[in-house]
Motif scaffolding. Structure first.
Motif, mmCIF file in Angstrom:
data_model
loop_
_atom_site.group_PDB
_atom_site.id
_atom_site.type_symbol
_atom_site.label_atom_id
_atom_site.label_comp_id
_atom_site.label_asym_id
_atom_site.label_seq_id
_atom_site.Cartn_x
_atom_site.Cartn_y
_atom_site.Cartn_z
ATOM 1 N N LEU A 40 27.746 30.981 101.612
ATOM 2 C CA LEU A 40 27.365 32.301 102.105
ATOM 3 C C LEU A 40 27.018 33.319 101.023
ATOM 4 C CD1 LEU A 40 30.107 32.725 104.875
ATOM 5 C CD2 LEU A 40 27.712 32.076 105.212
ATOM 6 N N LEU A 41 27.592 33.173 99.846
ATOM 7 C CA LEU A 41 27.461 34.216 98.840
ATOM 8 C C LEU A 41 26.478 33.863 97.736
ATOM 9 C CD1 LEU A 41 31.225 35.145 98.459
ATOM 10 C CD2 LEU A 41 29.442 36.663 99.351
ATOM 11 N N ARG A 76 24.054 38.766 101.955
ATOM 12 C CA ARG A 76 25.228 38.679 102.813
ATOM 13 C C ARG A 76 26.477 39.217 102.129
ATOM 14 N NH1 ARG A 76 24.273 37.203 107.250
ATOM 15 N NH2 ARG A 76 25.833 36.858 108.851
ATOM 16 N N ARG A 77 27.338 39.830 102.963
ATOM 17 C CA ARG A 77 28.661 40.261 102.539
ATOM 18 C C ARG A 77 29.689 39.387 103.276
ATOM 19 N NH1 ARG A 77 30.451 44.737 100.150
ATOM 20 N NH2 ARG A 77 28.433 45.790 100.396
ATOM 21 N N PRO A 102 28.735 42.597 115.851
ATOM 22 C CA PRO A 102 28.963 42.485 114.408
ATOM 23 C C PRO A 102 27.769 42.946 113.591
ATOM 24 C CG PRO A 102 28.334 40.368 115.283
ATOM 25 C CD PRO A 102 28.418 41.294 116.466
ATOM 26 N N CYS A 103 28.030 43.227 112.331
ATOM 27 C CA CYS A 103 26.951 43.547 111.399
ATOM 28 C C CYS A 103 26.181 42.261 111.101
ATOM 29 C CB CYS A 103 27.528 44.133 110.116
ATOM 30 S SG CYS A 103 26.284 44.474 108.861
ATOM 31 N N SER A 104 24.869 42.311 111.163
ATOM 32 C CA SER A 104 24.049 41.102 111.009
ATOM 33 C C SER A 104 24.077 40.526 109.589
ATOM 34 C CB SER A 104 22.604 41.395 111.401
ATOM 35 O OG SER A 104 22.063 42.408 110.559
ATOM 36 N N THR A 105 24.515 41.335 108.611
ATOM 37 C CA THR A 105 24.527 40.863 107.229
ATOM 38 C C THR A 105 25.943 40.590 106.707
ATOM 39 O OG1 THR A 105 24.492 43.166 106.445
ATOM 40 C CG2 THR A 105 22.367 42.011 106.624
ATOM 41 N N THR A 106 26.902 40.555 107.629
ATOM 42 C CA THR A 106 28.297 40.311 107.243
ATOM 43 C C THR A 106 28.840 39.069 107.939
ATOM 44 O OG1 THR A 106 28.807 42.646 106.802
ATOM 45 C CG2 THR A 106 30.662 41.213 107.334
#
Length: 337
Positions: A40-41, A76-77, A102-106
């Motif tokens: 993810l990161l 992404r976070r 939810p936040c789409s980038t988290t």
């Protein structure tokens, strides 16, 4: 679900907005978390976009606020919340509301150190609806060899069946211990592509291993006095009962295999390879296999099975093993069951 299947799902490129990981095995939770971080990161901004909280020490509103913050120079976070087994009803409701929008980038990673989840509450219902619950069940004995092979393969190497059998027999079923030995094997073998029995013997060989060999060798020779002496040394050294039993079982698997191969007329120069032992030790194993009839060996495996049940349900491990060694050395394996 098999643990490798769960890990494969976590590696998928399409990220989820939330992951709920639960297990009694800390090692499996940490391994799954490592897989998610890798997937993810962005490596360049990993530290700036990964946040870890504990449910008992954090304010849910602050966590959610962080969740809605855009990642810094990355796609992404990741927000990790540990200790989810201690979540209360109010916190559960708050997180459930966030997950609905939810936040789409988290990606929210919820970690629970437990063997089961409490079904029916708002959070679990929402997680189930989204299909993002990942149970990390303890690895069974049957799955353990594949887990070892996969760990070695991920390091760019292969390991022989005999080496896997010996490694798990000597080290036991504790995943952290096995991983530590795999790491040592990877370093020890250098550019060598396949880890074999000799490598494992070299890496895990110590006083404890030598004592274990003394025990299994003495039992194979039906030398009760020497076997009992080796057993007491191992127990006083703090060895886990499951490891002791595992190595005794391995010894008799080899003896039965050798007896079967010789009965079939298999050439001596092939027996060692098939049985997974060094040719140097073959004569000794042949002598030991002749100490037992085929029926005795079959009865011994039943005895080992009953001993396995006993050490998991009783505390008098020394007494259990002393009786087992006496039965194996003095031929009392066909007693009533």
């Amino acid at each position: 679900m098999a643990i490798q299947s769960v890990f494969d799902r976590l590696k998928k490129k399409e990220p989820l907005h939330v992951y709920y990981l639960y297990s009694k095995e800390n090692f499996l939770l940490e391994e799954a978390l490592s897989i998610l971080k890798e997937a993810l990161l962005s490596s360049a901004m990993k530290d700036l976009n990964c946040h870890t909280f504990h449910i008992r020490e954090s304010d849910i509103s602050s966590i959610i606020s962080t969740g809605y913050t855009m990642p810094f120079m990355a796609e992404r976070r990741v927000i990790i919340i540990k200790g989810m087994e201690d979540i209360n009803a109010a916190q559960s409701q708050q997180l459930a509301e966030y997950i609905k929008n939810p936040c789409s980038t988290t990606s929210l990673v919820l970690i629970a150190h437990t063997g089961k989840i409490e079904k029916g509450n708002a959070l679990i219902l929402e997680l189930e609806r989204r299909g993002c619950i990942f149970p990390l069940n303890a690895i069974s004995k049957k799955e353990l060899p594949l887990w070892v092979k996969t760990g070695v393969k991920n390091a760019g190497k292969e390991i022989s069946e005999e080496a896997v059998d010996y490694l798990t027999g000597m080290v036991g079923e504790d995943l952290m211990d096995i991983k530590a030995e795999i790491d040592k094997l990877i370093l020890f073998t250098g550019n060598k592509s396949v880890i074999d029995m000799a490598d494992v013997e070299a890496v895990v060989s110590d006083i404890k291993v030598n004592s274990m060999f003394d025990l299994t060798d003495s039992i194979g020779r039906k030398d009760f006095k020497s076997a009992l002496k080796a057993l007491n040394k191992i127990i006083e050294g703090g060895e886990q009962p499951v490891r002791i039993l595992g190595m005794i079982a391995r010894q008799f698997r080899i003896l039965l295999k050798i007896k079967t191969l010789r009965k079939k007329g298999t050439p001596a120069n092939r027996i060692a390879g098939i049985a997974g032992i060094f040719p140097y030790h073959l004569d000794n194993y042949i002598k030991q296999s002749s100490q037992f009839t085929e029926d005795e060996l079959v009865d011994i495996f039943d005895k080992l099975h009953r001993t396995d049940i006993a050490i998991k349900s009783e505390r008098l491990h020394r007494l259990i093993f002393e009786k087992l060694v006496m039965d194996l050395c003095l031929g009392k394996v066909t007693q009533s069951r």
